[in-house]
Design a protein around this motif. Structure first.
Motif, PDB file in Angstrom:
ATOM      1  N   UNK A 148     -21.905  11.987  18.600  1.00  0.00           N
ATOM      2  CA  UNK A 148     -22.945  11.740  17.604  1.00  0.00           C
ATOM      3  C   UNK A 148     -24.323  11.689  18.251  1.00  0.00           C
ATOM      4  N   UNK A 149     -24.367  11.076  19.433  1.00  0.00           N
ATOM      5  CA  UNK A 149     -25.626  10.997  20.175  1.00  0.00           C
ATOM      6  C   UNK A 149     -26.132  12.392  20.509  1.00  0.00           C
ATOM      7  N   UNK A 150     -25.187  13.227  21.032  1.00  0.00           N
ATOM      8  CA  UNK A 150     -25.551  14.596  21.385  1.00  0.00           C
ATOM      9  C   UNK A 150     -26.040  15.361  20.164  1.00  0.00           C
ATOM     10  N   UNK A 151     -25.337  15.124  19.053  1.00  0.00           N
ATOM     11  CA  UNK A 151     -25.698  15.841  17.834  1.00  0.00           C
ATOM     12  C   UNK A 151     -27.117  15.456  17.401  1.00  0.00           C
ATOM     13  N   UNK A 152     -27.400  14.143  17.447  1.00  0.00           N
ATOM     14  CA  UNK A 152     -28.734  13.672  17.073  1.00  0.00           C
ATOM     15  C   UNK A 152     -29.780  14.276  18.011  1.00  0.00           C
ATOM     16  N   UNK A 153     -29.454  14.282  19.315  1.00  0.00           N
ATOM     17  CA  UNK A 153     -30.354  14.875  20.315  1.00  0.00           C
ATOM     18  C   UNK A 153     -30.634  16.328  19.990  1.00  0.00           C
ATOM     19  N   UNK A 154     -29.536  17.038  19.720  1.00  0.00           N
ATOM     20  CA  UNK A 154     -29.660  18.465  19.464  1.00  0.00           C
ATOM     21  C   UNK A 154     -30.539  18.704  18.247  1.00  0.00           C
ATOM     22  N   UNK A 155     -30.331  17.855  17.206  1.00  0.00           N
ATOM     23  CA  UNK A 155     -31.142  17.998  15.993  1.00  0.00           C
ATOM     24  C   UNK A 155     -32.617  17.786  16.315  1.00  0.00           C
ATOM     25  N   UNK A 156     -32.840  16.720  17.086  1.00  0.00           N
ATOM     26  CA  UNK A 156     -34.221  16.391  17.456  1.00  0.00           C
ATOM     27  C   UNK A 156     -34.831  17.546  18.260  1.00  0.00           C
ATOM     28  N   UNK A 157     -34.048  18.039  19.251  1.00  0.00           N
ATOM     29  CA  UNK A 157     -34.520  19.141  20.106  1.00  0.00           C
ATOM     30  C   UNK A 157     -34.831  20.366  19.273  1.00  0.00           C
ATOM     31  N   UNK A 158     -33.893  20.669  18.358  1.00  0.00           N
ATOM     32  CA  UNK A 158     -34.094  21.858  17.541  1.00  0.00           C
ATOM     33  C   UNK A 158     -35.403  21.754  16.775  1.00  0.00           C
ATOM     34  N   UNK A 159     -35.649  20.594  16.214  1.00  0.00           N
ATOM     35  CA  UNK A 159     -36.877  20.365  15.456  1.00  0.00           C
ATOM     36  C   UNK A 159     -38.106  20.590  16.342  1.00  0.00           C
TER      37      UNK A 159
END
Lengths: 250, 179
Positions: free
Chosen positions: B87-98
């Motif tokens: 979940x942490x990675x997913x949140x990170x990835x979302x943030x990074x993508x943004x």
């Protein structure tokens, strides 16, 4: 002779033995004691030989018996009482199996002889006294002095306690012996009625149905009594052992 | 009945006649001895073989159950940790993508505006160049207009009146006309 209800308790000598004028012959009583021990030991050795994590039927039965007796002992005498477990377990199984073997027609019931139950009761009685004094010293005598009794009636209470303590082996042994004896006599009497009525022609045969039903009912009852008396004997043993461990605790 | 009669015939009934068998003291010694022997052996077998086996079995099982429960606990914790990490990675990835999207938009915007500015600057330069040339050409043309007018005037005057005018007179006349 074979028809009277007392003959089933008659001892029969198989191998006559005598030492110093004492008759120690190998009798049917001895035979059935050996049978009780052999049957129980062989069953338990067989049942526990697998030592499975997942028990077989036999092992499961052995474990249930173990847990049953252990629970009984732990409930009455606490975890301290578990050091008497081998004695209690042996007593329970010996009496139970002897009672059950006695339920077979023509088989001898070891526990229907008062000397056997008296010996077992005294085994418990002396174990309690020896362990009681060894563990508590003179503190064991507190057993006879209940706490919270007014001083005025104390001598009376102590006298009653002492008498009841020494009456224990009698009540302990006679309860088992009398139950087995009476049950077997009653069974034999009613079974005898069937044969006696049956010899009076058609009407007698019809009438013999009643004692037959009675005998069937009594047989079931006697199986219950055979188990129950083994249980009661063991239960009382546990409670007496508790007195040896915690004399002030009642 | 026949069996017990047969047994009774082959076996010698012991004990005192006329005494209730369970209370016959003659049998006590034998029964006590055999009870002691059999119960003693029974006690030995139970305490030495059966009870250690049974308690061993039960102990091993309860150990096993405890161990299995611990293992379950451990695996559950691991799974929970993996889920949290995911979940942490997913949140990170979302943030990074943004942020990557934002960045690239910014970059593209900057690039396009830079390109536009460059083009505009070039165009302005070219325009200035062109204007300068036009001015030059115009000036050249204007200066040549004077000469042409003088020449034309001298030719016309010569043709019309046959006179001959000096350049200074012609220039004066032309410039007064041009004014």
């Amino acid at each position: 002779m074979a028809n009277d209800p007392i003959s089933q308790f008659q001892l029969k000598t198989y191998i006559p033995l005598e030492i110093g004028g004492m008759d120690i012959s190998f009798t049917n009583s001895a035979l059935f004691m050996v049978a009780t021990v052999a049957l129980t030991s062989v069953f338990f050795i067989w049942a526990t030989s697998g030592r499975g994590i997942i028990p077989s039927r036999g092992q499961s039965f052995a474990e249930m018996t173990y847990e049953f007796v252990a629970g009984m002992l732990r409930d009455s005498a606490g975890s301290e009482g578990m050091k008497f477990f081998p004695l209690v377990f042996s007593l329970f199984l010996f009496i139970l199996v002897a009672n059950m073997i006695g339920m077979f027609p023509y088989f001898f019931t070891v526990t229907s002889h008062v000397i056997i139950t008296v010996a077992l009761a005294f085994l418990v009685f002396f174990t309690v006294i020896i362990v009681g004094f060894a563990k508590n010293g003179l503190g064991f005598l507190k057993l006879f002095v209940p706490s919270g009794v007014p001083l005025a009636i104390m001598p009376l209470v102590i006298a009653i306690e002492v008498i009841s303590f020494f009456a224990r082996p009698i009540s302990h042994s006679v309860r088992l012996f009398a139950n087995m004896l009476a049950g077997h006599i009653t069974l034999k009497v009613f079974a005898g009625f069937i044969v006696s009525l049956g010899s009076f022609g058609a009407l007698g045969v019809a009438g013999a149905v009643l004692p037959l039903l009675m005998t069937i009912g009594l047989t079931a009852l006697e199986f219950l009594v055979a188990f129950l008396q083994a249980y009661v004997f063991t239960m009382l043993t546990c409670m007496y052992l508790n007195d040896a461990l915690h004399p002030g605790g009642h | 009945m026949f069996i017990s009669q047969a047994l009774a015939a082959t076996e010698e009934a012991s004990g005192t006649p006329g005494v209730f068998p369970p209370f016959d003291p003659a049998s006590f010694a034998s029964q006590l001895l055999w009870l002691t022997l059999t119960f003693g052996v029974f006690y030995m077998i139970m305490s030495r073989v059966i009870i250690p086996r049974l308690s061993g079995i039960l102990e091993v099982r309860s150990d096993r159950i405890t161990r299995d429960l611990d293992e379950t606990q451990r695996l559950k914790a691991e799974a929970d940790a993996a889920l949290a990490a995911y979940e942490h990675d997913l949140a990170d990835a979302k943030k990074n993508a943004h942020s990557i999207a934002m960045e690239s938009t910014e970059k593209a915007k900057a690039e396009s505006s830079a390109a536009r500015e460059k083009v505009e600057a070039e165009l302005a330069e070219k325009m200035a160049e062109a204007e300068a040339r036009i001015a030059e050409i115009k000036a050249k043309a204007m200066s040549e207009v004077g000469t042409i007018a003088n020449d034309t005037t001298s030719v016309i005057v010569k043709d019309l009146i046959g006179g001959k005018l000096t350049n200074a007179e012609i220039t004066k006349a032309v410039s007064s006309l041009v004014k």
